[in-house]
Write an enzyme that holds these catalytic residues in place. Structure first.
Site, PDB file in Angstrom:
ATOM      1  N   ASP A  98       0.856  -1.174   0.000  1.00  0.00           N
ATOM      2  CA  ASP A  98       0.000   0.000   0.000  1.00  0.00           C
ATOM      3  C   ASP A  98       0.901   1.237   0.000  1.00  0.00           C
ATOM      4  O   ASP A  98       1.979   1.224   0.601  1.00  0.00           O
ATOM      5  CB  ASP A  98      -0.889  -0.022   1.242  1.00  0.00           C
ATOM      6  CG  ASP A  98      -1.872   1.135   1.263  1.00  0.00           C
ATOM      7  OD1 ASP A  98      -2.477   1.402   0.216  1.00  0.00           O
ATOM      8  OD2 ASP A  98      -2.011   1.762   2.321  1.00  0.00           O
ATOM      9  N   ASP A 158      -1.644  -1.459   6.234  1.00  0.00           N
ATOM     10  CA  ASP A 158      -1.698  -0.915   7.591  1.00  0.00           C
ATOM     11  C   ASP A 158      -2.274  -1.897   8.604  1.00  0.00           C
ATOM     12  O   ASP A 158      -2.313  -1.617   9.783  1.00  0.00           O
ATOM     13  CB  ASP A 158      -2.494   0.396   7.621  1.00  0.00           C
ATOM     14  CG  ASP A 158      -3.959   0.207   7.217  1.00  0.00           C
ATOM     15  OD1 ASP A 158      -4.411  -0.946   7.134  1.00  0.00           O
ATOM     16  OD2 ASP A 158      -4.640   1.216   6.981  1.00  0.00           O
ATOM     17  N   ASP A 210      -6.668  -2.775   5.278  1.00  0.00           N
ATOM     18  CA  ASP A 210      -6.305  -3.722   4.230  1.00  0.00           C
ATOM     19  C   ASP A 210      -6.516  -5.168   4.651  1.00  0.00           C
ATOM     20  O   ASP A 210      -5.958  -6.081   4.042  1.00  0.00           O
ATOM     21  CB  ASP A 210      -4.828  -3.528   3.858  1.00  0.00           C
ATOM     22  CG  ASP A 210      -4.556  -2.131   3.332  1.00  0.00           C
ATOM     23  OD1 ASP A 210      -5.390  -1.625   2.575  1.00  0.00           O
ATOM     24  OD2 ASP A 210      -3.513  -1.565   3.683  1.00  0.00           O
TER      25      ASP A 210
END
Length: 783
Positions: A472, A671, A675
């Site tokens: 991410d 995180d 997610d």
């Protein structure tokens, strides 16, 4: 109301609502009433956050039930649970022996300091008694072998028999009693193990010698030597027991070192805290008496007692135990502090927020302890082999006795008995069984010291296999905290005036970029005014009045809806977006006044870490909800292999699955909260976190510091641990493959070589010690 009443009320425990459950695979909190994924196992119902977690559970429910909060009731406060290092599914409330392998149970979470091991103390005492009794027996056996005539003149042969019986009986029966008890239990439960072989070997040698001492006439000629005497093996039985006891002592000492990482973590916590009373004075209290809301004073050189926030004062706190950073972090009022970190310079007052098992340190200890008891997939191979190993050794020992009795030289049955005992003694299923769990225990502890928390052994095994890393952008590649990076006024407007008006207007907005503008203005010392007639234009920006001036902050569409000519601001904004910046156009009193650029800075460690990952042939993919332009710019700066942008949170799992459909082995780093579906979908989920905000229940691997260097360390840890496991398994397999045939006497026809049962005992004892010692090398591996 007394002064103590408010504190008493605050200490009351509020239980978690019964409607909340946890996914047994990833640990995420799940509402059973809303969960879409369910499974039944052993009469219990389990809920899951995603289909991927349900699939993993269905493939091997026993592994997840053992470590799942749904599958096992938690220990009461202060209660110690005991488990087997080889069979973590065995959990008891008191010490004892494993009903499967017979090994002594160990506490699931070791105590702080060097607590005495009662099993080690008992085995040590039996060992030294065995040494005292075995040495005279060994001396008698050696004298009989080298100069029997001289020995017969010194002591009558019949008296010598009684001396051996008197010395050998306590050495074997008392010294080896734990082995006989465990061996009998293994036969009774039909779970044959190492102690089955030890009990059979030493038991046969002792019972045979006892019969030979008390009734030698019952033995046929095939058991007698050239002098017509029936040999005694009291010294062999006693020395075997003593050597096995030595092996147990060395192994128990080595095994205790595998938990050194947890004990080191426990020792980090301070024992006392300094609480502020209502009148402002201090009182010294035990750490367990601290409750949320307490005000605590932390002086220079002291450890922060619990997790909380600074209320008064300023200081620098050494957070190396969490972040690994050697430079202390500055702490001001409002900043978070973590328990067990060290206050270096100033004094401050903090508010306790997380205490007891809720602190970051306690969660780390719990996670490491749980990971050390988990089982790697490679263990299934070992379990399959071990299930057949002991029965096969018993059959080989019986076949050895028969073969020597039929074809061996005189005394044939005597040779058969000795070699059968050697086969039973030298075989070591314990070394085979310890090969994997010992490496897992030491490896997970080493990872914890490096800020890499591994939730289970499967993740540690799979991490070395990944060929694709999906990350991410926000909070992983970048710091996750947008900052003001530029102010570009036009038309004669001063830069500070432009920023002051925009910040005053944006203070009413909830957009994350708005917070960056307001903070940037405050850092420049600009006065933030109060905006009036504030209005939000969805998807465009905000408008309002500041100090009597009409101000608008947003995109080109906002200026178009207001009928304001944007001048060259759109072109300048596009150029900045190509560099990965977020840009907002500003108008004052109906005229274009300039633009403000905000960017989420790339982490300093990201470029170095990505280079290391690329060097290991890992395909790196950036997955983000940002615009394609911004994402592409960040991707170019970092040399990302693939960029997938404008992805909604609920689409991330599907994006991960697309790479898996291409037969890629995927690790997902995010995180750990937003997610979660993608983390569960990936073969290895990696939660990126920092300090007390880390979400340690959402992924298989948690990186405390929260940067990509942690992924590099996790991969190196996985590779080192799996290499260590393969070394252990290779040694255990080779040792048994060579030792058992040699003990059976396959080298005798060609070389005249036989293996004395005492030598076999020493080899067996040392094999387990070598496996554990090799695993301990992981404590010093460089990550």
């Amino acid at each position: 109301m007394t002064v103590a009443e408010p504190r008493t009320r605050r200490r009351q425990h509020v239980p978690e609502p019964p409607a909340v459950a946890h996914d047994p695979v990833c640990g995420m909190t799940v509402d059973p009433a809303k969960a879409k994924h369910h499974a039944e196992h052993a009469g219990h119902s389990y809920v899951f956050c995603s289909a991927r977690c349900r699939e993993k559970f269905s493939a091997d429910p026993a592994r997840y039930v053992v470590s799942s909060p749904q599958g096992r009731a938690p220990a009461a406060a202060g209660e110690v649970l005991w488990t087997c290092p080889m069979h973590p599914q065995i959990v008891r409330k008191e010490p004892g022996n494993c009903p499967i392998c017979g090994m002594a149970l160990e506490p699931m979470t070791p105590a702080a300091g060097d607590a005495e091991n009662p099993e080690l103390r008992a085995m040590t005492r039996r060992f030294w008694v065995g040494v005292v009794l075995s040495l005279p027996l060994l001396a008698i056996a050696m004298a009989e072998h080298f100069n029997k005539a001289a020995l017969d003149t010194l002591i009558a042969p019949r008296l010598l028999v009684w001396v051996q019986l008197i010395l050998g009986t306590p050495a074997v029966l008392w010294g080896g009693w734990p082995f006989f008890a465990r061996g009998w239990a293994s036969i009774f439960s039909r779970r044959l193990n190492m102690f089955t072989l030890i009990a059979l070997g030493t038991g046969v040698a002792y019972v045979y010698s006892l019969a030979a001492a008390l009734a030698p006439g019952i033995f046929p000629a095939s058991f007698r030597d050239v002098d017509g005497q029936v040999p005694l093996y009291f010294e062999a039985a006693a020395v075997i027991v003593t050597l096995v006891l030595l092996g147990q002592v060395l192994e128990l000492r080595a095994r205790s070192q595998t938990s050194s990482a947890i004990r080191a973590l426990l020792d980090l916590a301070p024992k006392r805290a300094r609480r502020l009373r209502e009148d402002g004075s201090d009182e010294d209290i035990a750490l367990e008496d601290v409750v949320p809301g307490d005000r605590l004073r932390v002086r220079p050189g002291e450890k922060v007692p619990v997790d909380g926030a600074v209320l008064e004062g300023r200081s620098a706190v050494d957070e190396a135990m969490i972040t690994g950073e050697p430079v202390p972090a500055e702490k001001n009022p409002g900043d978070k502090v973590t328990g067990a970190t060290v206050n270096t310079t100033g004094s401050f007052v903090m508010r306790a927020e997380r205490v007891g098992s809720d602190t970051l340190l306690a969660q780390i200890v719990a996670m490491v302890a749980e990971a050390q008891r988990s089982r790697a997939p490679i263990q299934k191979l070992v379990d399959t082999i071990s299930a057949w190993f002991v029965p096969a050794v018993v059959v080989i020992a019986a076949a050895t006795f028969v073969a020597w009795s039929l074809f061996g030289p005189a005394p044939a049955m005597g040779f058969g008995l000795v070699n059968a005992v050697a086969v039973l003694i030298i075989a070591c299923p314990c070394a085979l069984g310890l090969a994997t769990p010992m490496s897992i225990m030491v490896g997970t502890g080493r990872g914890a010291r490096a800020g890499v928390l591994v939730k289970n052994a499967e993740a540690l095994e799979l991490m070395e296999k990944i060929d694709t890393l999906v990350v991410d952008k926000t909070g992983t590649l970048t710091e996750g905290k947008p900052r003001l990076v530029g102010v570009s006024p036009i038309g004669g407007v001063a830069g500070n005036d432009l920023l002051q008006l925009a910040a005053s207007l944006e203070r009413g907005s909830e957009h994350p970029l708005a917070a960056a503008i307001v903070k940037g203005a405050e850092e420049r010392g600009l006065k933030i005014a109060t905006a009036t007639h504030f209005a939000t234009e969805p998807g465009k920006g905000v408008t309002g009045s500041v100090d009597g001036r009409r101000v608008a902050v947003g995109n080109t569409a906002l200026l178009g809806s207001l009928g304001i000519e944007p001048s060259d601001l759109p072109e300048r904004a596009d150029a900045l977006r190509q560099e990965g910046q977020g840009v907002m156009l500003v108008t004052i009193d109906g005229k274009a006044a300039g633009l403000i650029a905000v960017a989420d800075p790339i982490k300093d460690s990201a470029i170095t870490a990505l280079a290391a990952l690329h060097a290991e042939q890992i395909h790196v993919v950036m997955l983000t909800g940002d615009s394609r332009t911004t994402a592409a710019a960040v991707g170019r700066k970092l040399g990302i292999d693939d960029v997938v942008a404008e992805v909604l949170p609920d689409q991330k799992a599907s994006a991960v699955k697309k790479f898996q459909d291409q037969r890629r082995f995927v690790a997902m780093a995010g995180d750990g909260i937003n997610d979660a579906p993608a983390l569960a979908q990936a073969q290895v989920g990696i939660a990126m976190g920092t300090g007390a905000d880390v979400a340690m229940e959402s992924a298989a691997v948690t990186l405390i510091k929260g940067d990509l260097q942690g992924i590099v360390r996790a991969r190196r840890l996985s590779r080192a641990t799996m290499h260590n496991i393969r070394q252990n398994l290779f040694f255990a397999f080779v040792f048994n493959a060579l030792a058992v045939p040699i003990a059976a006497g396959v080298l005798y026809p060609a070389l005249g070589l036989l293996l004395n049962p005492m030598i076999a005992s020493a080899a067996m004892a040392m094999s387990s010690v070598l496996v554990v010692t090799n695993a301990l090398r992981l404590r010093t591996v460089r990550l």
